[in-house]
Design a protein around this motif. Structure first.
Motif, PDB file in Angstrom:
ATOM      1  N   LEU A 191       9.632  68.686  24.865  1.00 43.99           N
ATOM      2  CA  LEU A 191       9.366  69.203  23.531  1.00 43.99           C
ATOM      3  C   LEU A 191      10.340  70.332  23.230  1.00 43.99           C
ATOM      4  O   LEU A 191      10.752  71.070  24.127  1.00 43.99           O
ATOM      5  CB  LEU A 191       7.939  69.752  23.448  1.00 43.99           C
ATOM      6  N   VAL A 198       5.634  72.810  17.668  1.00 43.69           N
ATOM      7  CA  VAL A 198       6.645  71.753  17.742  1.00 43.69           C
ATOM      8  C   VAL A 198       7.674  71.914  16.618  1.00 43.69           C
ATOM      9  O   VAL A 198       7.320  72.067  15.452  1.00 43.69           O
ATOM     10  CB  VAL A 198       5.972  70.369  17.640  1.00 43.69           C
ATOM     11  N   GLN A 212       5.867  66.982  14.169  1.00 36.42           N
ATOM     12  CA  GLN A 212       4.745  66.394  14.902  1.00 36.42           C
ATOM     13  C   GLN A 212       5.266  65.484  15.997  1.00 36.42           C
ATOM     14  O   GLN A 212       6.238  64.746  15.794  1.00 36.42           O
ATOM     15  CB  GLN A 212       3.850  65.572  13.960  1.00 36.42           C
ATOM     16  N   VAL A 213       4.589  65.522  17.147  1.00 42.79           N
ATOM     17  CA  VAL A 213       4.911  64.646  18.272  1.00 42.79           C
ATOM     18  C   VAL A 213       3.620  64.035  18.791  1.00 42.79           C
ATOM     19  O   VAL A 213       2.617  64.741  18.961  1.00 42.79           O
ATOM     20  CB  VAL A 213       5.620  65.404  19.409  1.00 42.79           C
ATOM     21  N   ARG A 386      -5.462  66.643  19.397  1.00 43.09           N
ATOM     22  CA  ARG A 386      -4.405  67.614  19.192  1.00 43.09           C
ATOM     23  C   ARG A 386      -4.481  68.654  20.302  1.00 43.09           C
ATOM     24  O   ARG A 386      -5.571  69.001  20.767  1.00 43.09           O
ATOM     25  CB  ARG A 386      -4.570  68.311  17.839  1.00 43.09           C
ATOM     26  N   PHE A 393       1.436  68.988  18.454  1.00 38.20           N
ATOM     27  CA  PHE A 393       1.494  68.103  19.620  1.00 38.20           C
ATOM     28  C   PHE A 393       0.154  67.394  19.776  1.00 38.20           C
ATOM     29  O   PHE A 393      -0.892  68.033  19.902  1.00 38.20           O
ATOM     30  CB  PHE A 393       1.802  68.925  20.865  1.00 38.20           C
TER      31      PHE A 393
END
Length: 447
Positions: A191, A198, A212-213, A386, A393
């Motif tokens: 990341l 993020v 967003q990941v 989350r 993340f």
């Protein structure tokens, strides 16, 4: 016969990764693919990064069951939604998907097993499933030519099947058609954070900026999460599967008892697997999370064959790095596609059990055998949540062998979770904090 998807498989998604997007999805299994699908449908610029090949690992190596039956009650509503999505996917993509609603049978040899089936059914009635109990005579009507002493069964006629290594790549193409960008041979190394949240990811092809990941890395998720200082008590077990040559049809759907499981295939054969047996490689994470896994270990100890170490470069291998530089080759690039060897012992036991149950067929002739690494959690239900400590993340992993069938519905749920929309389901059972907030570990159904 080599497995159909491997590191030698030609790239289907070889375009370079873009420099920026809204959401990066890590992992090209069914969960990652369907999350990307629904994010793209919602108008998001989504990039899915797969370190090896789309569906190269467990999403293509599973049994191919699409089942409501035996689910944890927190999974069941999502699975029922997923079945409806599968029906729509079958209309969109046609017979190549291999979708067919032939039902699922859980076959019992003892009254104690029947009581366990009844307990699950009693809890599931309020969800509206079409599951029912069968007696010995009704089992004989469903399964032809059987000599096994089955006393009864749990049966869900609406449950279904599909061909995993064909279906998931087809779904990947569907995600691309909706606007998702898929990139194979593109491991995400780390990341990229700014102010604790993020701001992107670092891949082997360079940085991708995003807000967003989604981590949907299957057996690799815990390794990636740990590098991001997120403790995820996920381990992996090795599961062996076989495919037979074409054989007479004894049941059109999927069935299992405590010794073996079988699924009718499009090619006229069966996928065979053990009812419960699996292999487990000991490694640093296995010892680190030993306490969390004690409840499930007590239940599955006799079904587990332990090995002192994993092959080189496996997720919990003794020599697999736990820390690495984002500028250097990561463990994910050293093992593009997990391809464990099937267990000869399990293959022999399963074939013998099949022959005993169906003596008119005898020992089934095999055309292929393979194994996969199933990502599992201490309570045998996933983490879909989350990460509070890293805004932007989201983790979606640990489907514990339940992922293929629930994948479309779970992808929709994850997409809405990422977008901050109401998911339509209670996800509290799947929160990552359950392993650290003092909650009691409650096992999901072992059905």
């Amino acid at each position: 016969m080599p497995f159909p998807i491997s590191e030698a498989t030609a790239l289907r998604h070889a375009d370079p990764a873009p420099k920026a997007c809204d959401v990066v999805v890590i992992g090209g299994g069914v969960i990652g693919v369907m999350t990307a699908w629904f994010l793209a449908e919602a108008g998001q610029r989504v990039v899915l990064c797969e370190k090896g090949r789309i569906a190269g690992e467990q999403s293509s190596r599973n049994w191919g069951w699409i089942r409501q039956q035996g689910r944890d009650y927190a999974e069941l509503p999502i699975m029922m939604e997923s079945l409806r999505i599968w029906q729509g996917l079958s209309q969109e993509f046609g017979p190549d998907l291999g979708f067919r609603q032939g039902g699922v049978l859980y076959l019992a040899r003892t009254e104690a097993e029947m009581a366990g089936f009844q307990d699950w059914l009693d809890g599931a009635r309020g969800f509206g499933v079409d599951t029912r109990m069968l007696d010995r005579a009704e089992v004989a009507q469903q399964v032809s030519g059987a000599a096994a002493p089955w006393t009864g069964a749990l049966f869900t006629p609406s449950d279904a099947r599909a061909e995993p290594w064909v279906a998931v790549p087809i779904l990947a193409q569907g995600a691309v058609a909706r606007g998702a960008v898929l990139v194979e041979n593109c491991a995400v190394r780390a990341l990229d954070l700014a102010g604790g949240r993020v701001s992107g990811v670092i891949t082997e092809q360079g940085r991708i900026a995003c807000d967003q990941v989604v981590l949907a890395g299957g057996a690799w998720s815990a390794l990636f999460a740990r590098a991001a200082e997120v403790n995820l008590p996920q381990l992996s077990v090795k599961a062996t599967v076989m495919a037979t040559m074409p054989l007479p049809e004894v049941f059109a759907g999927n069935a299992a008892d405590d010794r073996f499981a079988f699924r009718r295939r499009q090619d006229g054969g069966y996928s065979l697997a053990p009812g419960a047996a699996h292999d487990f490689y000991l490694g640093p994470d296995a010892f680190r999370h030993f306490g969390a896994y004690l409840p499930v270990l007590r239940k599955d100890f006799r079904a587990t064959r332990f090995h002192p170490k994993a092959p080189a470069d496996y997720p919990d291998g003794w020599g697999t790095p736990r820390h690495w530089s984002p500028d250097a080759i990561s463990p994910f690039e050293r093992q593009r596609v997990l391809n464990p060897a099937p267990s000869a012992r399990i293959m022999s036991e399963v074939c013998a059990a099949f022959a005993s149950a169906f003596p008119a067929i005898g020992t089934p002739p095999l055309r292929a055998a393979w194994a996969g690494m199933i990502d599992t959690m201490p309570d045998v239900v996933p983490v879909i949540d989350r990460v509070a400590s890293i805004p932007g993340f989201t983790i979606a992993t640990g489907l514990s062998g339940h992922g293929f069938g629930i994948g479309p519905g779970m992808g929709r749920v994850i997409a809405d979770l990422v977008l901050g929309r109401h998911t339509g389901h209670d996800l509290s059972r799947f929160r990552v904090s359950r392993f650290t907030d003092g909650s009691k570990i409650t096992l999901g159904p072992s059905l």
